[in-house]
Design a protein around this motif. Structure first.
Motif, PDB file in Angstrom:
ATOM      1  N   THR A 289      -3.219  -5.368  -2.585  1.00 52.21           N
ATOM      2  CA  THR A 289      -3.971  -5.564  -3.788  1.00 52.21           C
ATOM      3  C   THR A 289      -3.062  -6.194  -4.607  1.00 52.21           C
ATOM      4  N   THR A 290      -2.063  -5.817  -5.060  1.00 52.44           N
ATOM      5  CA  THR A 290      -1.192  -6.535  -6.212  1.00 52.44           C
ATOM      6  C   THR A 290      -0.746  -7.766  -5.661  1.00 52.44           C
TER       7      THR A 290
ATOM      8  N   ASN B 251       6.428   8.720  -1.574  1.00 50.48           N
ATOM      9  CA  ASN B 251       5.069   8.993  -1.993  1.00 50.48           C
ATOM     10  C   ASN B 251       4.141   9.367  -0.840  1.00 50.48           C
ATOM     11  N   LYS B 252       2.915  10.002  -1.253  1.00 55.84           N
ATOM     12  CA  LYS B 252       1.841  10.288  -0.335  1.00 55.84           C
ATOM     13  C   LYS B 252       2.396  11.650   0.608  1.00 55.84           C
TER      14      LYS B 252
ATOM     15  N   ALA C 137      -5.800  -0.193  -4.172  1.00 53.19           N
ATOM     16  CA  ALA C 137      -6.945  -0.122  -3.271  1.00 53.19           C
ATOM     17  C   ALA C 137      -6.064  -0.085  -1.692  1.00 53.19           C
TER      18      ALA C 137
ATOM     19  N   ALA D  78       1.639  10.256  -6.049  1.00 45.52           N
ATOM     20  CA  ALA D  78       1.467   9.656  -7.301  1.00 45.52           C
ATOM     21  C   ALA D  78      -0.180   9.562  -7.613  1.00 45.52           C
ATOM     22  N   SER D  79      -0.977   9.483  -6.563  1.00 42.55           N
ATOM     23  CA  SER D  79      -2.400   9.560  -6.996  1.00 42.55           C
ATOM     24  C   SER D  79      -2.790  10.817  -7.540  1.00 42.55           C
TER      25      SER D  79
ATOM     26  N   ASP E 288       1.341  14.420   0.256  1.00 44.12           N
ATOM     27  CA  ASP E 288       0.124  15.309   0.180  1.00 44.12           C
ATOM     28  C   ASP E 288      -0.626  14.898   1.433  1.00 44.12           C
TER      29      ASP E 288
ATOM     30  N   SER F 226       0.455  -1.187   0.045  1.00 40.39           N
ATOM     31  CA  SER F 226      -0.029   0.072  -0.014  1.00 40.39           C
ATOM     32  C   SER F 226       0.825   1.255  -0.018  1.00 40.39           C
ATOM     33  N   ALA F 227       2.188   0.960  -0.166  1.00 43.31           N
ATOM     34  CA  ALA F 227       3.160   2.498  -0.237  1.00 43.31           C
ATOM     35  C   ALA F 227       2.472   3.226  -1.668  1.00 43.31           C
ATOM     36  N   GLY F 228       1.967   2.624  -2.618  1.00 41.81           N
ATOM     37  CA  GLY F 228       1.371   3.293  -3.813  1.00 41.81           C
ATOM     38  C   GLY F 228       2.133   2.905  -4.885  1.00 41.81           C
ATOM     39  N   LYS F 229       2.758   1.703  -5.039  1.00 39.86           N
ATOM     40  CA  LYS F 229       3.505   1.298  -6.082  1.00 39.86           C
ATOM     41  C   LYS F 229       2.538   1.246  -7.429  1.00 39.86           C
ATOM     42  N   THR F 230       1.489   0.695  -7.320  1.00 37.44           N
ATOM     43  CA  THR F 230       0.466   0.561  -8.563  1.00 37.44           C
ATOM     44  C   THR F 230       0.041   1.841  -8.964  1.00 37.44           C
ATOM     45  N   SER F 231      -0.422   2.852  -8.062  1.00 33.07           N
ATOM     46  CA  SER F 231      -0.925   4.126  -8.350  1.00 33.07           C
ATOM     47  C   SER F 231       0.259   4.872  -9.052  1.00 33.07           C
TER      48      SER F 231
HETATM   49  N1  LIG Z   1      -3.158  10.176  -0.404  1.00 31.80           N
HETATM   50  C1  LIG Z   1      -2.534   9.622  -1.219  1.00 31.80           C
HETATM   51  N2  LIG Z   1      -2.761   8.388  -1.311  1.00 31.80           N
HETATM   52  C2  LIG Z   1      -2.285   7.647  -2.234  1.00 31.80           C
HETATM   53  C3  LIG Z   1      -0.961   8.051  -2.974  1.00 31.80           C
HETATM   54  N3  LIG Z   1      -0.512   7.253  -3.808  1.00 31.80           N
HETATM   55  C4  LIG Z   1      -1.652   5.957  -3.626  1.00 31.80           C
HETATM   56  N4  LIG Z   1      -2.319   6.419  -2.680  1.00 31.80           N
HETATM   57  C5  LIG Z   1      -3.452   5.549  -2.213  1.00 31.80           C
HETATM   58  O1  LIG Z   1      -2.705   4.568  -1.132  1.00 31.80           O
HETATM   59  C6  LIG Z   1      -3.576   3.348  -1.477  1.00 31.80           C
HETATM   60  C7  LIG Z   1      -2.490   2.171  -1.821  1.00 31.80           C
HETATM   61  O2  LIG Z   1      -2.198   2.447  -3.141  1.00 31.80           O
HETATM   62  P1  LIG Z   1      -1.630   1.176  -4.296  1.00 31.80           P
HETATM   63  O3  LIG Z   1      -1.366   1.950  -5.559  1.00 31.80           O
HETATM   64  O4  LIG Z   1      -2.810  -0.019  -4.384  1.00 31.80           O
HETATM   65  O5  LIG Z   1      -0.542   0.680  -3.269  1.00 31.80           O
HETATM   66  P2  LIG Z   1       0.656  -0.616  -3.617  1.00 31.80           P
HETATM   67  O6  LIG Z   1       1.735  -0.218  -3.265  1.00 31.80           O
HETATM   68  O7  LIG Z   1       0.252  -1.034  -5.147  1.00 31.80           O
HETATM   69  O8  LIG Z   1      -0.288  -1.594  -2.646  1.00 31.80           O
HETATM   70  P3  LIG Z   1      -0.139  -3.243  -2.982  1.00 31.80           P
HETATM   71  O9  LIG Z   1      -0.407  -3.733  -4.498  1.00 31.80           O
HETATM   72  O10 LIG Z   1      -1.213  -3.723  -2.089  1.00 31.80           O
HETATM   73  O11 LIG Z   1       1.119  -3.799  -2.156  1.00 31.80           O
HETATM   74  C8  LIG Z   1      -4.773   3.595  -2.539  1.00 31.80           C
HETATM   75  O12 LIG Z   1      -5.742   3.924  -1.861  1.00 31.80           O
HETATM   76  C9  LIG Z   1      -4.239   4.848  -3.361  1.00 31.80           C
HETATM   77  O13 LIG Z   1      -5.255   5.469  -3.786  1.00 31.80           O
HETATM   78  C10 LIG Z   1      -0.728   9.302  -2.822  1.00 31.80           C
HETATM   79  O14 LIG Z   1       0.541  10.064  -3.275  1.00 31.80           O
HETATM   80  N5  LIG Z   1      -1.477  10.076  -1.929  1.00 31.80           N
END
Ligand SMILES: Nc1nc2c(ncn2[C@@H]2O[C@H](COP(=O)(O)OP(=O)(O)OP(=O)(O)O)[C@@H](O)[C@H]2O)c(=O)[nH]1
Ligand SMILES: [Mg+2]
Length: 349
Positions: free
Chosen positions: A70-71, A207-208, A66, A246-247, A210, A47-52
């Motif tokens: 997720t991934t 990331n994040k 999510a 990223a988002s 914001d 959930s660090a935001g890799k996929t975003s």
């Molecule tokens: N506020 C904020 N939320 C973010 C940001 N990037 C991603 N998110 C949120 O963080 C959550 C996890 O993002 P993912 O991109 O699914 O993270 P991931 O690292 O791919 O997660 P896994 O695949 O489960 O390991 C989601 O709800 C995104 O919308 C950001 O820059 N800011």
């Protein structure tokens, strides 16, 4: 989060891959010759935001994200010029193709990712960003390895580190959870794995940002310094650190291509645009990267600002310009400049 014990987690990561290397894979539709592609591996804890981050680089919400694990499989996404839709296949654990689709829907990709039989997914299509990247850019998404619900995640991520012939690595740090035990373990594991690999640049995506609250003393600059100390302590000397949203960048790019945003996405985008107005250069100033790279991003922002001044009366053009400015300061543009720069260096004889 339900973390694994440190020892157990460490053991998982230490398990040696039994999968054939990327170069010897059986499938007919696997990667073109390694020298034709520039592969970027994206790593982080859950959930660090890799996929975003990957979706933002692609310019559309292709892969599922999510607020939960997720991934689940390694997903390869290649930029190819001139294709209208992404095509792709999923592969099972003995690496034979399970399914191929000329135009898989986002829902189907989500199903493939959730299918326990699927080990990896490979997709190719035109990234929806302008200017387009040079063809052959390949992004590799990985599962967060610290998922106690699914032990395969740690193994798959380790295999990706060992088997993907990446030319650059993006490690995503979660600014809202900087320095967790799981993150440190993954970074230590990565540092050890890299000892036996050719030296490739690592870009640390903080990331994040914001989610930081400057009024409570959580400045972007302060967090970048913390990340710098943390990474040096683990053994990453002189880390390149890019504070990123990223988002917000993804939603700005979606808005630029007139894709529909959810209410929550619109709200987050509005907030990010407010930040843009209050302190536009905060992220870029806090970025730790070669001056040449920061100057290029700064120039891109200057140019957008000049156009904004010239087009003040045109509201539509002005709105689009603001979205482009947001992408430019979000960290995404900086990564793209870093990747392009590295690609050019690699192409030199
Ligand atoms: N506020 C904020 N939320 C973010 C940001 N990037 C991603 N998110 C949120 O963080 C959550 C996890 O993002 P993912 O991109 O699914 O993270 P991931 O690292 O791919 O997660 P896994 O695949 O489960 O390991 C989601 O709800 C995104 O919308 C950001 O820059 N800011
Ligand atoms: Mg993911």
């Amino acid at each position: 989060m339900g973390d694994l014990g440190a020892e157990q987690y460490g053991q998982k990561l230490m398990t040696r891959s039994t999968v054939t290397s990327a170069k010897t894979r059986k499938s007919a539709r696997s990667a073109p010759a390694a020298n034709a592609t520039f592969d970027v591996l994206v790593l982080a804890t859950m959930s660090a935001g890799k996929t975003s981050f990957i979706n933002a680089l692609i310019g559309q919400e292709l892969l599922h994200t999510a607020n939960e694990a997720t991934t689940a499989c390694v997903t390869r996404v290649e930029h190819r010029q001139g294709t209208r839709r992404f095509s792709g296949a999923c592969y099972c654990y003995n690496d034979t193709e399970l399914a191929y689709e000329r135009s898989p829907s986002v829902a189907l990709l989500r199903d493939w990712n959730a299918d326990a039989e699927v080990k990896r997914i490979s997709l190719a299509g035109t990234f929806k960003v302008l200017p387009r990247p040079a063809p052959g850019l390949v992004l590799h998404d990985t599962p967060g390895p610290n998922n106690s619900q699914d032990e395969s995640h740690a193994r798959l991520t380790l295999e990706a580190i060992r088997n993907v012939s990446f030319k650059a690595l993006c490690y995503v740090l979660n600014a809202s959870q900087l320095g967790t035990r799981d993150d440190r373990l993954l970074l230590e594991q990565l540092r050890e794995e890299l000892v036996t690999k050719p030296a490739q640049p690592i870009y640390f995506i903080l990331n994040k940002v914001d989610l930081l609250d400057p009024e409570k003393g959580e400045s972007v600059e302060g967090y970048v310094h913390m990340a710098q100390r943390y990474l040096r302590d683990i053994g990453f000397e002189q880390p390149i650190i890019i504070p990123t949203m990223a988002s917000a960048a993804l939603y700005a790019r979606k808005a630029l291509s007139a894709d529909t945003l959810t209410r929550a996405q619109r709200s987050q985008l509005r907030q990010a645009l407010d930040v843009l107005d209050s302190n536009k250069r905060a992220l870029l100033n806090a970025t730790v990267a070669p001056d040449l790279i920061k100057r290029r991003v700064g120039k891109a922002l200057d140019s957008l600002e000049r156009k904004q001044q010239a087009n003040q009366s045109d509201t539509r053009a002005s709105d689009k310009n603001k979205l482009r400015q947001l992408v430019t300061i979000s960290g995404l543009k900086t990564i793209e400049v870093l990747i392009n720069h590295q690609r050019r260096l690699d192409e030199q004889p």
